[in-house]
Each structure stands twice: as C-alpha cells, then as structure tokens.
Design an enzyme around this catalytic site. Sequence first.
Site, short mmCIF file in Angstrom:
data_model
loop_
_atom_site.label_atom_id
_atom_site.label_comp_id
_atom_site.label_asym_id
_atom_site.label_seq_id
_atom_site.Cartn_x
_atom_site.Cartn_y
_atom_site.Cartn_z
N LYS A 112 0.83 -1.21 0.00
CA LYS A 112 0.00 0.00 0.00
C LYS A 112 0.87 1.26 0.00
CE LYS A 112 -4.11 -2.14 0.84
NZ LYS A 112 -3.69 -3.53 0.65
C1 LIG Z 1 -4.11 -4.74 -0.07
C2 LIG Z 1 -3.26 -5.97 -0.09
C3 LIG Z 1 -3.45 -7.00 -1.06
C4 LIG Z 1 -4.58 -6.95 -2.08
O1 LIG Z 1 -4.34 -6.00 -3.07
P1 LIG Z 1 -5.57 -5.50 -4.00
O2 LIG Z 1 -5.00 -4.39 -4.80
O3 LIG Z 1 -6.63 -5.06 -3.04
O4 LIG Z 1 -5.98 -6.66 -4.82
C5 LIG Z 1 -2.59 -8.08 -1.05
N1 LIG Z 1 -1.61 -8.18 -0.12
C6 LIG Z 1 -1.39 -7.24 0.81
C7 LIG Z 1 -0.31 -7.43 1.81
C8 LIG Z 1 -2.21 -6.10 0.87
O5 LIG Z 1 -1.99 -5.16 1.82
#
Ligand SMILES: *Cc1c(COP(=O)(O)O)cnc(C)c1O
Length: 495
Positions: A112
Amino acid sequence: MEIRYNSTRSKSAPVKASEAILRGLSEDGGLFVPDHVPALDVPVDKLAEMDYQQTAYEVMKLFLTDFTDEELKDCIARAYDEKFDTEEIVPIVEKDGVYYLELFHGATIAFKDMALSILPHLLTTSAKKNHVKNEIVILTATSGDTGKAALSGFADVAGTRIIVFYPKNGVSPIQEKQMITQKGKNTCVVGIYGNFDDAQTGVKKIFGDRKLAEEMDAKGFQFSSANSINIGRLVPQIVYYVYAYGQLLKEGKIKAGEKINVTVPTGNFGNILAAYYAKQMGLPIDRLICASNENKVLYDFFHTGTYDRNREFVLTSSPSMDILISSNLERLIYHIAGNDADKNRELMSALTQGGTYTITESMKEKLADFYGNYASEDETAETIRSLYEKTGYVIDTHTAVASCVYEKYRNETKDTKPTVLASTASPFKFTRSVMEAIGGEYGQMEDFELADKLSEISGVTTPKAIEEIRTAPVLHNHVCEKDEMEQAVTEFLSL
Ligand SMILES: *Cc1c(COP(=O)(O)O)cnc(C)c1O
C-alpha cells in the site's frame, strides 16, 4: 494526447485527471476510468536504463495529462525517497525460478506504501490546480494496514490532515502500536469500541453529513478519501510492472520484447488491474495470474463468468485479501463490455440487489489473458515452509498465496515463461502466521521475540518499521464509543 476520465456507470461529462483524483468516486457511484489507455512511448530496451523515479515519470505523465512536468516530477521526488529502505525502491529477488517483486520496502512494509506515499502529493497538487483553498481532511476507517500506510503518507504534508478510526480490539498488537505511535501534528488516531464495520459505517455517516460539511467549509476544511478506488492510487501501481520489466532486461534475464507472466495476490483487484493496464500500454505481458485465498470469489468468476458474493466470509492468515466485493473489478467489467457504462451499471445494480451477476459470452472471451486459482490455508503455510527449506527465503502469507497459485498454474499449463510475482508484504508484518508455518514451536513466543527469531533464521535485518515501534512513545490514546466519532472529528479540527 489528453486523457479524460469517465465514470464506469454513466456517460456524464468526463473529467481531467486532477479532478478525478480530488473526487475519488464519481457522483453516480461509478469509478473513474481513462477514456483510452496510452501506449508506452519509450522503447522497451530503454527501460533497462531507467531508475524507479524516471520510470514513474514516463508512465504517470501519460495518464495524468493535466499535470505539468514540474508538478509530476516534484510529486515523484517527494514520494520515492529515503522513506524506502533501498535505493532501488522495489528490488527483485529470484528464488526457485520465480522473480519476487518486493513491493514492501516503504514506511509500513506493505505494498500500500507504493501508492500511499505519492497520493498525498497528487491530491494537494490537484487541489492547487483546481483552486481549492480549503485544507484537505482525509477520513479513513481501517482494519489494520491501510490506516498506517495512509497516516505515514499524509503525516506532515502541508495542506492536509488525516483522521484514522480503527476497532480498538480488532487489530493486531503490532498494527495498533504502529498507528498509535504515529508522529505528525496533522495526524489523529482514534480507537472505537466496535468492529471494523462500525468504524466504516461511522465514517460514511460523517462523509454524508451536509451540516458538518458546511461548518467545515466555513472554517476552511473539506473531506477527501484515500480509498483504494481513487485513480491516484491505481496509476502509481502501473509503474512497478514497467520497472520490473526494465530490471529483468538490464540483468539479462529476458530479451527486449520477450513476454513475461505476472502473478498477483488479489483482494480488491487494484494491484492486478494495474498489471492489466501495463499490458494494454504495450508492456510484453502474457498471462495475468490472479491468486485468491479461501475467499475465492474471483477464482469462481474467472471459471464460470458468474460473480457471486453470497457465501460465507472466511477469516484467513492473509487478511488483506479477505474480501467478497472486489471494488476495482468494476473497471475491468466496464472495459470488457466495450467501455459500456449501461451494461456495467446493469451488472453492478444486480450485484447490489442480489449479490450476483453473470457476464455475457463475448465479455468472457475477453478474459483470456487472466488465469484464476486459489490457495487453501494449509497450502499457504506449506508454501512458506517449503520455499524456506529449499532456499532460506521467507515470504509473507499474502505472497505465499500467489506463490502457491503460480505453482498450480505452471503444473497445469507447463508454461515456463519468466514470471514476476508481486510480493505484497514483508514477512515481519505477519510474523506470527509466518513463523507458525515454518515451525510449530514458535507459537508461544511474543510478537517482538518472534520478529527477532525471524531475523535470525532468515538472515534479514528486522525492518526499521518494526524496530521503531518497539520503544516509540504512544502519541494517540483517544478511544471513543462508535456514536462519538463525529465529535472526535470536530474536536480535532477545533470546529
Ligand atoms: C491490499 C493488499 C493486497 C490486495 O491488493 P488488491 O489491490 O486489493 O488486490 C494483497 N496483499 C497485501 C499485503 C495487501 O496489503
């Protein structure tokens, strides 16, 4: 060529990139999508010579066409700096025939950070461009990861404030400590007596309160959201796929133009959609391998053409993928319907009403680039353990879901093209699940002890993000009832 952003749900007037970023969501409830996907205008062999920041500029300038070169370069320079613990920003690690794209070297050690380190700058620049004089107040409810990444992105960014609500007893001890030790005068963290849904409902209510919005405006504030459907979060995620391709070329792992596969652990469908856009831009990508955990709505969708959220919600060891409504899938649905807002709106209202929809045969044909599969909890743990035993490399639970699904893909298809796998979190963020997968005897240890042990067995230094919170003072100790959230907001803003 200038790009405008349309809503996925109506043909209402298209907006500029900066307006789409400021608004987040279209007024008709749709998501903003580019009216066409621009082609990469650097030849692929040149990608090998570009660092992360240059690649970011070459990709983002094509989408954010109303930003000046100077504005965009400034946003990039502020985002991808020493907040990351490596100059490469996203290193690639080759293990057991797979290229792990480590997207977790930012401030909160999860992917993120890739988008939330730049979103505050895109947002404040967009505000300036649109003559918004108010200070932007970001309001977020979090179940753990997004809150900290947003806090860290917005901390001390001039012209912004951020308020995060989290369920007091619903996040892990490390996640809570990460949030309540957050520095920055413009940050506010509040625990609520309730669960994540209560926090989310409370935030939506505050967003919808007209009277409050008027009071805020009078005092020079307006709300905005750092939600994952903002195109200001999507566009920066296209960058690392293009960068990965360049790095593989540079290291002689692939030839210019050679196709690669991409595997992504998926929840809200943002990360893999970014890879899809990278492919549309002309990056030589063959298959997009979509990995789910036991909440396998997407796997079922790719197999049957029916999306059905009517099922039990499973709590897994990869909580950031525990999702039954993948919001960003709506953008793909719109595109495979031939950029047809009417068709998409029809399907989305079926989803709202009955929790399910089915796409047409011709739409289904356009999904040939995708492969979907899932990993059970046991398979996920087994993947962490066997990769560690074979190579000494430790991956987190989300990455392990993807690694397991990629293995299934390779066995089923015998496709051995070079494959980039999005590694979305540091194992230090999910230490307990990771260590239990490696050896049952670790179950009794405390969280920080587990981190030390993980560092010892993997030979990887404990990340700064974990070291910092060991001794950091608590700076936020406000806890309130779920019906006192609005009061917490007005107090923080001294309204
Ligand atoms: C948010 C997240 C995901 C999923 O990603 P999306 O873009 O929502 O598909 C996968 N792994 C981690 C560690 C995340 O924080």
